[in-house]
Write an enzyme that holds these catalytic residues in place. Structure first.
Site, PDB file in Angstrom:
ATOM      1  N   GLY A  88       0.718  -1.310  -0.093  1.00  0.00           N
ATOM      2  CA  GLY A  88       0.046   0.036  -0.057  1.00  0.00           C
ATOM      3  C   GLY A  88       0.846   1.295   0.066  1.00  0.00           C
ATOM      4  O   GLY A  88       1.917   1.177  -0.615  1.00  0.00           O
ATOM      5  N   SER A 121       6.001  -5.139  -0.932  1.00  0.00           N
ATOM      6  CA  SER A 121       5.675  -3.584  -1.554  1.00  0.00           C
ATOM      7  C   SER A 121       6.069  -2.792  -0.437  1.00  0.00           C
ATOM      8  O   SER A 121       7.223  -2.742   0.107  1.00  0.00           O
ATOM      9  CB  SER A 121       4.325  -3.721  -2.160  1.00  0.00           C
ATOM     10  OG  SER A 121       4.265  -2.356  -2.645  1.00  0.00           O
ATOM     11  N   ALA A 122       5.387  -2.220   0.285  1.00  0.00           N
ATOM     12  CA  ALA A 122       5.457  -1.206   1.412  1.00  0.00           C
ATOM     13  C   ALA A 122       5.803  -1.765   2.543  1.00  0.00           C
ATOM     14  O   ALA A 122       6.813  -1.453   3.519  1.00  0.00           O
ATOM     15  CB  ALA A 122       4.139  -0.452   1.835  1.00  0.00           C
ATOM     16  N   HIS A 158       8.847  -3.292  -6.829  1.00  0.00           N
ATOM     17  CA  HIS A 158       8.255  -2.698  -8.229  1.00  0.00           C
ATOM     18  C   HIS A 158       9.257  -2.411  -9.256  1.00  0.00           C
ATOM     19  O   HIS A 158       9.011  -1.376  -9.850  1.00  0.00           O
ATOM     20  CB  HIS A 158       6.919  -1.960  -7.795  1.00  0.00           C
ATOM     21  CG  HIS A 158       6.156  -2.167  -7.059  1.00  0.00           C
ATOM     22  ND1 HIS A 158       5.171  -3.250  -7.183  1.00  0.00           N
ATOM     23  CD2 HIS A 158       5.684  -2.043  -5.690  1.00  0.00           C
ATOM     24  CE1 HIS A 158       4.391  -3.403  -6.068  1.00  0.00           C
ATOM     25  NE2 HIS A 158       4.731  -2.795  -5.120  1.00  0.00           N
ATOM     26  N   GLU A 193       8.902  -7.199 -10.262  1.00  0.00           N
ATOM     27  CA  GLU A 193       7.709  -7.986  -9.702  1.00  0.00           C
ATOM     28  C   GLU A 193       8.008  -9.675  -9.892  1.00  0.00           C
ATOM     29  O   GLU A 193       8.531 -10.018 -10.530  1.00  0.00           O
ATOM     30  CB  GLU A 193       6.558  -7.569 -10.740  1.00  0.00           C
ATOM     31  CG  GLU A 193       6.440  -6.080 -10.795  1.00  0.00           C
ATOM     32  CD  GLU A 193       5.927  -5.565  -9.487  1.00  0.00           C
ATOM     33  OE1 GLU A 193       6.471  -5.569  -8.719  1.00  0.00           O
ATOM     34  OE2 GLU A 193       4.637  -4.638 -10.039  1.00  0.00           O
TER      35      GLU A 193
END
Length: 241
Positions: A88, A121-122, A158, A193
């Site tokens: 997020g 991700s985050a 990413h 990814e």
């Protein structure tokens, strides 16, 4: 200490959450006899936290509850068998970790109680020393507070090195080179990814379901393309394979 640091949560909209890392995650859960996990969902700004927890329960085969289901976030981490930190917005996530007094709580759980940490991700970003290599916007007037520092090198999730026709802004490579120019003693690991780093039993391994490389950025040096973790040996205290 056991860490799973994933570039992203899923490879397609209809794919299971964390599906591309399921073989390694399921093996870890079975090896440790884990029955439940705590989700730290603060990076989720527009999504449904309960739905995210349900997706993770289905994907991992264990019961997943968000920290909001406990009397306090710190109590949730104190009881956790497994810590999941969602993707997020990295800025909002890191700020909330500080506001909810979870920085030290998570550090102690992972380092002292050997609770596995899975972040994508985050959640991957905040496992490093700082969030300065995130791709996200600072949606609040946040300062760059220290992050968890469980992994000693900055990561850029990413990662994409493709050129976009008509885009006149800086490329990701240029942005990461700028970071290294301003911080010449630091390095950045750029994860594509479908790839992740796994730390277990003081060993570091790199996984890519697409058999793609990752990049290492250092000031004054050519960008390195690497296909296993051995290139990271000078940067980390783990045995790299």
């Amino acid at each position: 200490m056991e860490l799973f640091l994933l570039s992203n949560g899923r490879l397609a909209d209809d794919a299971p959450l964390l599906g591309y890392a399921q073989p390694q995650l399921h093996a870890m859960i079975a090896r440790r006899g884990i029955r439940s996990a705590v989700l730290v969902p603060y990076a989720i700004i527009r999504g449904d936290v309960q739905q995210r927890a349900a997706e993770l329960s289905a994907s991992l085969g264990i019961n997943v509850e968000p920290v909001q289901a406990f009397s306090s976030p710190a109590e949730a981490i104190a009881q956790a068998e497994l810590i999941l930190v969602s993707g997020g917005n990295t800025w909002f996530l890191n700020q909330m970790l500080h506001e909810q007094d979870l920085i030290v709580a998570i550090q102690r759980a992972v380092r002292e109680r050997q609770v596995p940490y899975v972040g994508w991700s985050a959640g991957c970003n905040v496992a490093t020393p700082s969030i300065r290599t995130t791709n996200d916007m600072p949606v609040r007037s946040s300062v760059v507070l220290p992050a968890l520092g469980l992994f000693p090198v900055q990561i850029n999730p990413h990662y994409l090195d493709a050129s976009v026709s008509g885009h006149m802004g800086e490329t990701r490579d240029e942005r990461l080179a700028e970071f290294c120019a301003v911080n010449p003693t630091e390095s950045v690991i750029a994860l594509r990814e479908g790839s992740f780093l796994h730390v277990s039993d003081n060993q570091l391994r790199y996984h890519s379901v697409r058999n793609e490389d990752y990049k290492v950025f250092r000031h004054g040096e050519p960008i390195r393309s690497c296909y296993d973790a051995r290139a990271l040996q000078p940067l980390v205290p783990f045995q790299c394979e």
